[in-house]
Design a protein around this motif. Structure first.
Motif, mmCIF file in Angstrom:
data_model
loop_
_atom_site.group_PDB
_atom_site.id
_atom_site.type_symbol
_atom_site.label_atom_id
_atom_site.label_comp_id
_atom_site.label_asym_id
_atom_site.label_seq_id
_atom_site.Cartn_x
_atom_site.Cartn_y
_atom_site.Cartn_z
ATOM 1 N N GLY A 117 15.755 7.310 4.713
ATOM 2 C CA GLY A 117 14.492 6.793 2.971
ATOM 3 C C GLY A 117 15.435 5.358 2.675
ATOM 4 N N ARG B 194 0.621 -4.506 5.122
ATOM 5 C CA ARG B 194 0.772 -5.312 6.630
ATOM 6 C C ARG B 194 0.585 -4.478 7.475
ATOM 7 N NH1 ARG B 194 6.874 -6.663 5.287
ATOM 8 N NH2 ARG B 194 6.333 -8.638 4.409
ATOM 9 N N THR C 160 7.381 5.463 0.480
ATOM 10 C CA THR C 160 6.896 6.703 0.292
ATOM 11 C C THR C 160 6.910 8.013 0.872
ATOM 12 O OG1 THR C 160 5.524 5.382 -1.352
ATOM 13 C CG2 THR C 160 4.693 7.367 -0.732
ATOM 14 N N TRP D 56 9.350 -16.320 -2.025
ATOM 15 C CA TRP D 56 8.236 -17.455 -2.755
ATOM 16 C C TRP D 56 7.735 -18.133 -4.102
ATOM 17 C CZ3 TRP D 56 4.691 -12.266 -1.734
ATOM 18 C CH2 TRP D 56 4.731 -12.366 -0.547
ATOM 19 N N GLU E 98 11.115 -11.070 -0.687
ATOM 20 C CA GLU E 98 9.891 -11.897 -0.229
ATOM 21 C C GLU E 98 9.801 -12.607 -1.873
ATOM 22 O OE1 GLU E 98 7.056 -10.187 2.441
ATOM 23 O OE2 GLU E 98 7.951 -9.390 3.675
ATOM 24 N N GLY F 230 1.429 -1.584 0.083
ATOM 25 C CA GLY F 230 0.238 -0.080 0.256
ATOM 26 C C GLY F 230 0.957 1.182 0.152
ATOM 27 N N GLY F 231 2.118 1.574 -0.490
ATOM 28 C CA GLY F 231 2.719 2.321 -0.778
ATOM 29 C C GLY F 231 2.217 3.173 -2.219
ATOM 30 N N VAL F 232 2.570 4.435 -2.766
ATOM 31 C CA VAL F 232 2.358 5.102 -3.344
ATOM 32 C C VAL F 232 1.998 4.562 -4.733
ATOM 33 C CG1 VAL F 232 4.596 6.108 -5.029
ATOM 34 C CG2 VAL F 232 2.231 7.735 -4.698
ATOM 35 N N ALA G 71 3.828 -5.305 -5.358
ATOM 36 C CA ALA G 71 4.641 -4.014 -5.334
ATOM 37 C C ALA G 71 5.498 -3.547 -4.627
ATOM 38 C CB ALA G 71 3.488 -3.028 -5.885
ATOM 39 N N LYS H 58 7.657 9.230 -9.036
ATOM 40 C CA LYS H 58 7.200 11.017 -10.039
ATOM 41 C C LYS H 58 6.633 9.729 -11.153
ATOM 42 C CE LYS H 58 11.340 11.965 -11.539
ATOM 43 N NZ LYS H 58 11.941 10.708 -10.375
ATOM 44 N N TYR I 244 15.918 3.150 -0.761
ATOM 45 C CA TYR I 244 15.827 2.874 -2.476
ATOM 46 C C TYR I 244 15.621 0.833 -2.373
ATOM 47 C CZ TYR I 244 17.328 7.457 -3.426
ATOM 48 O OH TYR I 244 17.128 8.957 -3.467
ATOM 49 N N GLY J 166 10.448 5.973 -8.328
ATOM 50 C CA GLY J 166 9.129 5.810 -7.966
ATOM 51 C C GLY J 166 7.899 6.958 -7.507
HETATM 52 C C1 FAD Z 1 14.884 9.405 0.621
HETATM 53 C C2 FAD Z 1 13.989 9.878 -0.307
HETATM 54 C C3 FAD Z 1 14.065 10.592 -1.814
HETATM 55 C C4 FAD Z 1 13.280 9.687 -3.090
HETATM 56 N N1 FAD Z 1 13.283 11.407 -3.370
HETATM 57 C C5 FAD Z 1 12.705 10.821 -4.893
HETATM 58 C C6 FAD Z 1 12.313 11.624 -5.545
HETATM 59 O O1 FAD Z 1 12.325 12.820 -5.349
HETATM 60 N N2 FAD Z 1 11.052 11.091 -6.553
HETATM 61 C C7 FAD Z 1 10.406 10.242 -7.269
HETATM 62 O O2 FAD Z 1 9.999 10.108 -8.594
HETATM 63 N N3 FAD Z 1 11.170 9.169 -6.918
HETATM 64 C C8 FAD Z 1 11.728 9.483 -4.587
HETATM 65 N N4 FAD Z 1 11.960 8.520 -4.164
HETATM 66 C C9 FAD Z 1 11.592 7.615 -4.258
HETATM 67 C C10 FAD Z 1 9.998 6.809 -4.331
HETATM 68 O O3 FAD Z 1 9.740 7.664 -3.045
HETATM 69 C C11 FAD Z 1 9.837 5.687 -4.195
HETATM 70 O O4 FAD Z 1 10.247 4.716 -5.290
HETATM 71 C C12 FAD Z 1 7.777 5.095 -3.598
HETATM 72 O O5 FAD Z 1 8.139 5.581 -2.728
HETATM 73 C C13 FAD Z 1 8.054 3.776 -3.145
HETATM 74 O O6 FAD Z 1 6.777 3.687 -3.505
HETATM 75 P P1 FAD Z 1 6.234 1.745 -3.601
HETATM 76 O O7 FAD Z 1 5.027 1.697 -3.322
HETATM 77 O O8 FAD Z 1 6.749 0.849 -4.243
HETATM 78 O O9 FAD Z 1 7.117 1.236 -2.239
HETATM 79 P P2 FAD Z 1 6.522 1.482 -0.422
HETATM 80 O O10 FAD Z 1 6.016 3.208 -0.288
HETATM 81 O O11 FAD Z 1 8.025 1.358 0.949
HETATM 82 O O12 FAD Z 1 5.120 0.873 0.218
HETATM 83 C C14 FAD Z 1 4.908 -0.684 0.356
HETATM 84 C C15 FAD Z 1 4.077 -1.471 1.111
HETATM 85 O O13 FAD Z 1 4.370 -2.881 0.910
HETATM 86 C C16 FAD Z 1 3.886 -3.640 1.750
HETATM 87 N N5 FAD Z 1 4.190 -4.969 2.018
HETATM 88 C C17 FAD Z 1 5.401 -5.098 1.477
HETATM 89 N N6 FAD Z 1 6.112 -6.659 1.984
HETATM 90 C C18 FAD Z 1 4.466 -6.490 2.480
HETATM 91 C C19 FAD Z 1 3.870 -7.999 2.027
HETATM 92 N N7 FAD Z 1 4.680 -9.284 2.362
HETATM 93 N N8 FAD Z 1 2.285 -8.269 2.449
HETATM 94 C C20 FAD Z 1 1.715 -7.136 2.969
HETATM 95 N N9 FAD Z 1 2.735 -5.789 2.620
HETATM 96 C C21 FAD Z 1 3.818 -5.648 1.705
HETATM 97 C C22 FAD Z 1 4.860 -2.437 3.119
HETATM 98 O O14 FAD Z 1 4.286 -2.318 4.197
HETATM 99 C C23 FAD Z 1 4.573 -0.977 2.091
HETATM 100 O O15 FAD Z 1 3.874 -0.208 2.832
HETATM 101 C C24 FAD Z 1 12.717 8.623 -3.325
HETATM 102 C C25 FAD Z 1 13.082 7.761 -2.231
HETATM 103 C C26 FAD Z 1 13.946 8.106 -1.193
HETATM 104 C C27 FAD Z 1 13.835 6.521 0.063
#
Ligand code: FAD
Length: 395
Positions: free
Chosen positions: A316, A35, A43, A216, A212, A11-13, A205, A349, A318, A347
């Motif tokens: 944060g 989770r 995010t 799996w 993981e 449940g990220g972006v 995602a 943008k 990566y 991720g």
């Molecule tokens: C410091 C920093 C600066 C950044 N700056 C930029 C920027 O300027 N521009 C840009 O485009 N991007 C930027 N990024 C990257 C961007 O923020 C991330 O790529 C993006 O937010 C990731 O989103 P996500 O949904 O993949 O991950 P997340 O937000 O981490 O969400 C993944 C979710 O999956 C859940 N999950 C994982 N495994 C399981 C499971 N087995 N069961 C249930 N739930 C599970 C986790 O609990 C989590 O909530 C930055 C990142 C960081 C850390």
């Protein structure tokens, strides 16, 4: 056992965008399993910069498509209350003489062929747009007027609301622990802390937790995990929100700088970060040595910030692949599963267009852009997504 057409894990972006787009494109029974709580992953730590400046052509195309969605976010989501916080302040990229200036010029030229407003600026023009910058050691300046930054919480909650409004079941506090497979190996659902769920397709995602999925499925997913620090400075001069985001290719840290909370300056670096053995989103110390080292580079580029003080800092993590680009789409040799991971700092943008593309792929619709360049198989074939800046966060 509850059964869905598609189960999205995470449940990220990215996960919320995928779930929202699945529903927007007509999927009927969709569940998103998280989770923890929505937005509790990485995010929340994002710097949220929206740029189209990528030397990897495919990335520039995706970033451009995503930016067009951010530009009409409420209309796109058909939700007058949806906001992204998009501040169209532009992006200025400065490069020193040599390879980086050449890479900058070539990248701007390719962007223009893609219909992106990407300009070469004279120093006089650049000074007018960004009076705080010292251009003394700068050989070339690029400018993208449509770039800027947005807000992670607003974007994620808009996707989540868009998903919920269209009937997606969003379940927080549900930990996915494994996959259900039929006798032919096809993925048919997930095992979770809240029982089993059937699924026509499972979309992972999971960002830095994507190892993981490797456990799996038994499929190796190249992924390193690295921690990055971000801090903000506040001083007598405000870095107002009309000033462009600045990418400093001349600085050792390949700094990125943007306005934060109207008058502060957000500082991030484009280096590799601190490698972590396992996912860890606990906040880590941001050493003062690091702040001082980057602060000197900031003061070199923005002399008005030479006496600024540290306002706040955070860390944060990566999810980095070998070519610093994501893996998008099905996994080879297993039916019923798709992934979107490895965003390597890009991720946020890309989230709107990635959500759309993965939803199209899962629903067997034509995709707006080919997913093949982002396939996992590229690490075996050697067709990496490497551009003029080499591998790394600039991409
Ligand atoms: C410091 C920093 C600066 C950044 N700056 C930029 C920027 O300027 N521009 C840009 O485009 N991007 C930027 N990024 C990257 C961007 O923020 C991330 O790529 C993006 O937010 C990731 O989103 P996500 O949904 O993949 O991950 P997340 O937000 O981490 O969400 C993944 C979710 O999956 C859940 N999950 C994982 N495994 C399981 C499971 N087995 N069961 C249930 N739930 C599970 C986790 O609990 C989590 O909530 C930055 C990142 C960081 C850390």
């Amino acid at each position: 056992m509850e059964t869905f057409d598609v189960v999205v894990i995470g449940g990220g972006v990215v996960g919320t965008s995928i779930a929202c787009h699945l529903a927007m494109l007509g999927a009927r029974r969709v569940a998103l399993l998280e989770r923890g709580t929505l937005g509790g992953g990485t995010t929340a730590q994002s710097s949220c910069i929206l740029r189209t400046h990528y030397s990897v052509r495919e990335d520039a195309e995706l970033a451009h498509a995503a930016l067009r969605i951010f530009a009409r976010f409420a209309g796109y989501l058909d939700d007058p209350e949806a906001v992204s916080g998009y501040n169209r302040c532009g992006l200025m990229i400065v490069a020193p003489e040599g390879e980086r200036a050449e890479a900058l010029k070539a990248t701007l030229a390719v962007e223009r062929t893609l219909g992106i407003d990407a300009r070469d600026l004279s120093t006089a023009e650049a000074r007018e747009r960004h009076p705080l910058v010292d251009f003394g050691d700068i050989a070339h300046v690029g400018f993208e007027p449509d770039a800027g930054y947005a807000d992670a919480h607003l974007v994620l909650s808009s996707f989540a609301r868009g998903a919920r409004r269209r009937g997606v079941a969003i379940r927080e506090g549900v930990n996915v622990t494994g996959l259900l497979r039929d006798s032919g190996g096809r993925v048919t659902g997930v095992r979770t802390s809240g029982g089993d769920f059937g699924a026509g397709t499972v979309v992972c995602a999971q960002n830095i937790w994507s190892r993981e999925v490797a456990v799996w499925t038994g499929i190796a997913l190249p992924l390193t995990i690295s921690r990055h620090a971000v801090f903000t400075l506040e001083g007598p001069t405000a870095y107002t929100k009309d000033l462009p985001v600045l990418k400093d290719l001349a600085s050792p840290a390949k700094l990125y700088l943007r306005s934060y909370a109207t008058r502060q300056l957000l500082v991030g670096d484009g280096n590799e970060g601190e490698a972590l053995a396992a996912p860890d989103t606990e906040q880590a110390d941001v050493p003062l040595d690091y702040v001082v080292e980057l602060g000197e580079q900031v003061a070199h580029r923005l002399p008005a910030f030479a006496d600024a003080g540290l306002a706040t800092s955070w860390t944060g993590v990566y999810d980095v692949t070998p070519d610093w680009n994501p893996v998008l789409g099905p996994l080879p040799g297993i039916d019923g599963i798709s992934v979107a991971y490895g965003f390597s700092g890009h991720g946020f943008k890309l989230s709107p267009i990635v959500g759309r593309l993965i939803a199209q792929q899962v629903l067997a619709m034509p995709t707006d852009f080919p997913l093949a360049p982002y396939a996992l198989e590229r690490f075996a074939t050697g067709r990496l997504l490497a551009g003029r800046y080499g591998t790394g966060a600039v991409s």
